[in-house]
Design a protein around this motif. Structure first.
Motif, PDB file in Angstrom:
ATOM      1  N   UNK A  76       0.794  -1.224   0.000  1.00 20.65           N
ATOM      2  CA  UNK A  76       0.000   0.000   0.000  1.00 20.65           C
ATOM      3  C   UNK A  76       0.816   1.259   0.000  1.00 20.65           C
ATOM      4  N   UNK A  77       2.148   1.123  -0.113  1.00 18.20           N
ATOM      5  CA  UNK A  77       3.038   2.279  -0.050  1.00 18.20           C
ATOM      6  C   UNK A  77       3.434   2.731  -1.456  1.00 18.20           C
ATOM      7  N   UNK A  78       2.950   3.901  -1.869  1.00 15.82           N
ATOM      8  CA  UNK A  78       3.306   4.458  -3.176  1.00 15.82           C
ATOM      9  C   UNK A  78       4.636   5.195  -3.032  1.00 15.82           C
ATOM     10  N   UNK A  79       5.687   4.682  -3.673  1.00 13.39           N
ATOM     11  CA  UNK A  79       7.034   5.244  -3.532  1.00 13.39           C
ATOM     12  C   UNK A  79       7.348   6.224  -4.660  1.00 13.39           C
ATOM     13  N   UNK A  80       6.949   5.893  -5.880  1.00  8.14           N
ATOM     14  CA  UNK A  80       7.044   6.817  -7.011  1.00  8.14           C
ATOM     15  C   UNK A  80       5.621   7.096  -7.480  1.00  8.14           C
ATOM     16  N   UNK A  81       5.316   8.374  -7.621  1.00 11.17           N
ATOM     17  CA  UNK A  81       3.917   8.761  -7.854  1.00 11.17           C
ATOM     18  C   UNK A  81       3.820   9.705  -9.058  1.00 11.17           C
ATOM     19  N   UNK A  82       4.022   9.139 -10.256  1.00 13.35           N
ATOM     20  CA  UNK A  82       3.949   9.955 -11.466  1.00 13.35           C
ATOM     21  C   UNK A  82       5.183  10.810 -11.686  1.00 13.35           C
ATOM     22  N   UNK A  83       6.353  10.267 -11.376  1.00 15.97           N
ATOM     23  CA  UNK A  83       7.598  11.038 -11.431  1.00 15.97           C
ATOM     24  C   UNK A  83       8.079  11.242 -12.863  1.00 15.97           C
ATOM     25  N   UNK A  84       8.491  12.475 -13.175  1.00 14.45           N
ATOM     26  CA  UNK A  84       9.096  12.826 -14.463  1.00 14.45           C
ATOM     27  C   UNK A  84      10.522  13.313 -14.230  1.00 14.45           C
ATOM     28  N   UNK A  85      11.442  12.882 -15.106  1.00 11.55           N
ATOM     29  CA  UNK A  85      12.836  13.335 -15.011  1.00 11.55           C
ATOM     30  C   UNK A  85      13.512  13.175 -16.361  1.00 11.55           C
ATOM     31  N   UNK A  86      14.218  14.207 -16.798  1.00  5.90           N
ATOM     32  CA  UNK A  86      15.079  14.152 -17.979  1.00  5.90           C
ATOM     33  C   UNK A  86      16.517  14.372 -17.544  1.00  5.90           C
ATOM     34  N   UNK A  87      17.452  13.656 -18.172  1.00  6.96           N
ATOM     35  CA  UNK A  87      18.876  13.844 -17.913  1.00  6.96           C
ATOM     36  C   UNK A  87      19.581  13.930 -19.258  1.00  6.96           C
ATOM     37  N   UNK A  88      20.275  15.027 -19.488  1.00 10.12           N
ATOM     38  CA  UNK A  88      20.996  15.214 -20.746  1.00 10.12           C
ATOM     39  C   UNK A  88      22.360  14.537 -20.692  1.00 10.12           C
ATOM     40  N   UNK A  89      22.911  14.255 -21.852  1.00 10.98           N
ATOM     41  CA  UNK A  89      24.241  13.663 -21.909  1.00 10.98           C
ATOM     42  C   UNK A  89      25.256  14.604 -21.274  1.00 10.98           C
ATOM     43  N   UNK A  90      26.177  14.055 -20.500  1.00  9.12           N
ATOM     44  CA  UNK A  90      27.246  14.772 -19.774  1.00  9.12           C
ATOM     45  C   UNK A  90      26.720  15.589 -18.594  1.00  9.12           C
ATOM     46  N   UNK A  91      25.441  15.458 -18.276  1.00  6.12           N
ATOM     47  CA  UNK A  91      24.880  16.202 -17.149  1.00  6.12           C
ATOM     48  C   UNK A  91      25.013  15.388 -15.860  1.00  6.12           C
ATOM     49  N   UNK A  92      25.203  16.098 -14.748  1.00  4.39           N
ATOM     50  CA  UNK A  92      25.213  15.474 -13.429  1.00  4.39           C
ATOM     51  C   UNK A  92      23.995  15.987 -12.659  1.00  4.39           C
ATOM     52  N   UNK A  93      23.107  15.062 -12.308  1.00  3.22           N
ATOM     53  CA  UNK A  93      21.873  15.413 -11.598  1.00  3.22           C
ATOM     54  C   UNK A  93      21.926  14.798 -10.207  1.00  3.22           C
ATOM     55  N   UNK A  94      21.743  15.623  -9.191  1.00  4.28           N
ATOM     56  CA  UNK A  94      21.714  15.150  -7.813  1.00  4.28           C
ATOM     57  C   UNK A  94      20.271  15.079  -7.334  1.00  4.28           C
ATOM     58  N   UNK A  95      19.915  13.940  -6.761  1.00  2.40           N
ATOM     59  CA  UNK A  95      18.597  13.749  -6.175  1.00  2.40           C
ATOM     60  C   UNK A  95      18.703  13.935  -4.669  1.00  2.40           C
ATOM     61  N   UNK A  96      17.930  14.878  -4.128  1.00  2.06           N
ATOM     62  CA  UNK A  96      17.921  15.085  -2.686  1.00  2.06           C
ATOM     63  C   UNK A  96      16.499  14.917  -2.179  1.00  2.06           C
ATOM     64  N   UNK A  97      16.381  14.737  -0.874  1.00  4.69           N
ATOM     65  CA  UNK A  97      15.068  14.563  -0.280  1.00  4.69           C
ATOM     66  C   UNK A  97      15.164  13.678   0.943  1.00  4.69           C
ATOM     67  N   UNK A  98      14.134  13.682   1.737  1.00  7.24           N
ATOM     68  CA  UNK A  98      14.118  12.882   2.961  1.00  7.24           C
ATOM     69  C   UNK A  98      14.123  11.394   2.629  1.00  7.24           C
ATOM     70  N   UNK A  99      14.500  10.584   3.608  1.00  2.68           N
ATOM     71  CA  UNK A  99      14.411   9.130   3.435  1.00  2.68           C
ATOM     72  C   UNK A  99      12.964   8.751   3.111  1.00  2.68           C
ATOM     73  N   UNK A 100      12.812   7.880   2.123  1.00  7.49           N
ATOM     74  CA  UNK A 100      11.478   7.468   1.707  1.00  7.49           C
ATOM     75  C   UNK A 100      10.867   8.321   0.626  1.00  7.49           C
ATOM     76  N   UNK A 101      11.615   9.306   0.122  1.00  6.50           N
ATOM     77  CA  UNK A 101      11.065  10.196  -0.908  1.00  6.50           C
ATOM     78  C   UNK A 101      11.104   9.577  -2.300  1.00  6.50           C
ATOM     79  N   UNK A 102      11.832   8.460  -2.459  1.00  6.37           N
ATOM     80  CA  UNK A 102      11.843   7.767  -3.747  1.00  6.37           C
ATOM     81  C   UNK A 102      13.166   7.799  -4.479  1.00  6.37           C
ATOM     82  N   UNK A 103      14.207   8.362  -3.884  1.00  8.92           N
ATOM     83  CA  UNK A 103      15.487   8.510  -4.585  1.00  8.92           C
ATOM     84  C   UNK A 103      16.086   7.160  -4.993  1.00  8.92           C
TER      85      UNK A 103
END
Length: 247
Positions: free
Chosen positions: A15-42
């Motif tokens: 019953x635990x929804x961990x990812x809820x309609x998440x959108x993300x794009x990452x370009x070539x050579x890009x560095x993307x950092x995901x931050x957020x509280x524990x349980x946010x879906x990272x």
């Protein structure tokens, strides 16, 4: 076209929804950092991109190919993705050199001499040339994590996924791993990293994405997201981080 596209990702455990309609794009050579509280879906997001978890809805596209299609062979996809976990996951019965060359030989069918040459070159770059014949239990945590990163690099991935790679390290060992990641950025490696190291995210990332409730709530350049966030939830999260002395 982005190197990585995630559209409407949904992942539920019971019953635990961990990812809820998440959108993300990452370009070539890009560095993307995901931050957020524990349980946010990272971490779940990274595991879904590497096809270690099957998404319930949405699409994941790598280099224009929809890799989330159930008909796609996950092992073929993972040849193009390097993933490094919190725990080093090195084989304890294999030497450093054997850990690094195992996948290139078994999966990519490359010659032993070629894989050993490449592995030694990578170890030399990260200051571990003298550890090639050592076993993991003879290495410090920082050294083991650097070997784990080298092992992922040995497959020449298009994309690197780094899941809290410093969280299991003693504070004095964190720096050597972060230096290695900075070097990868300088080499143009495309990376998505989940991290609690806010200062590191600010220094190395081209873009920071704040996750909450399984979605990207806010994203932008590090200076904007960490210094002048728009969303109230982002401000609340960062206030707690600052109070804890982590930013």
């Amino acid at each position: 076209m982005p190197l990585l596209e995630c559209r409407g990702l949904r992942k539920q455990f019971g019953g635990n929804v961990v990812l809820n309609g998440l959108d993300l794009d990452v370009s070539e050579h890009e560095v993307v950092a995901l931050i957020g509280a524990s349980g946010s879906g990272k971490s779940t997001l990274l595991r879904c991109v590497n096809l270690l978890e099957e998404i319930d809805d949405g699409t994941i596209t790598l280099d224009g190919e929809e890799i989330s299609d159930p008909r796609v062979d996950p092992d073929t996809v993972r040849r193009r993705i390097g993933m490094v976990f919190q725990s080093y996951n090195l084989f304890p019965h294999l030497s450093v050199l054997e850990n690094i060359t195992l996948a290139p030989r078994r999966v990519h069918r490359r010659e032993r001499a070629e894989t050993q040459r490449q592995a030694r070159e990578l170890l030399d770059r990260v200051g571990l040339a003298d550890k090639a014949d050592a076993y993991p239990d003879r290495l410090s945590g920082g050294q083991q994590q650097r070997v784990a990163i080298v092992r992922a690099l040995a497959n020449s991935p298009r994309l690197m996924l780094l899941d809290e790679v410093t969280s299991a390290l003693d504070p004095e060992l964190v720096g050597e791993v972060l230096t290695m990641i900075r070097d990868l950025k300088a080499d143009g490696m495309t990376m998505v990293l989940a991290t609690h190291e806010m200062g590191f995210a600010r220094d190395v990332a081209d873009r920071i994405c704040f996750l909450d409730g399984g979605r990207v709530i806010e994203q932008g350049p590090p200076a904007q997201v960490l210094g002048d966030p728009i969303e109230a939830r982002t401000r609340q999260f960062l206030h707690r981080i600052i109070e804890a002395g982590r930013l």
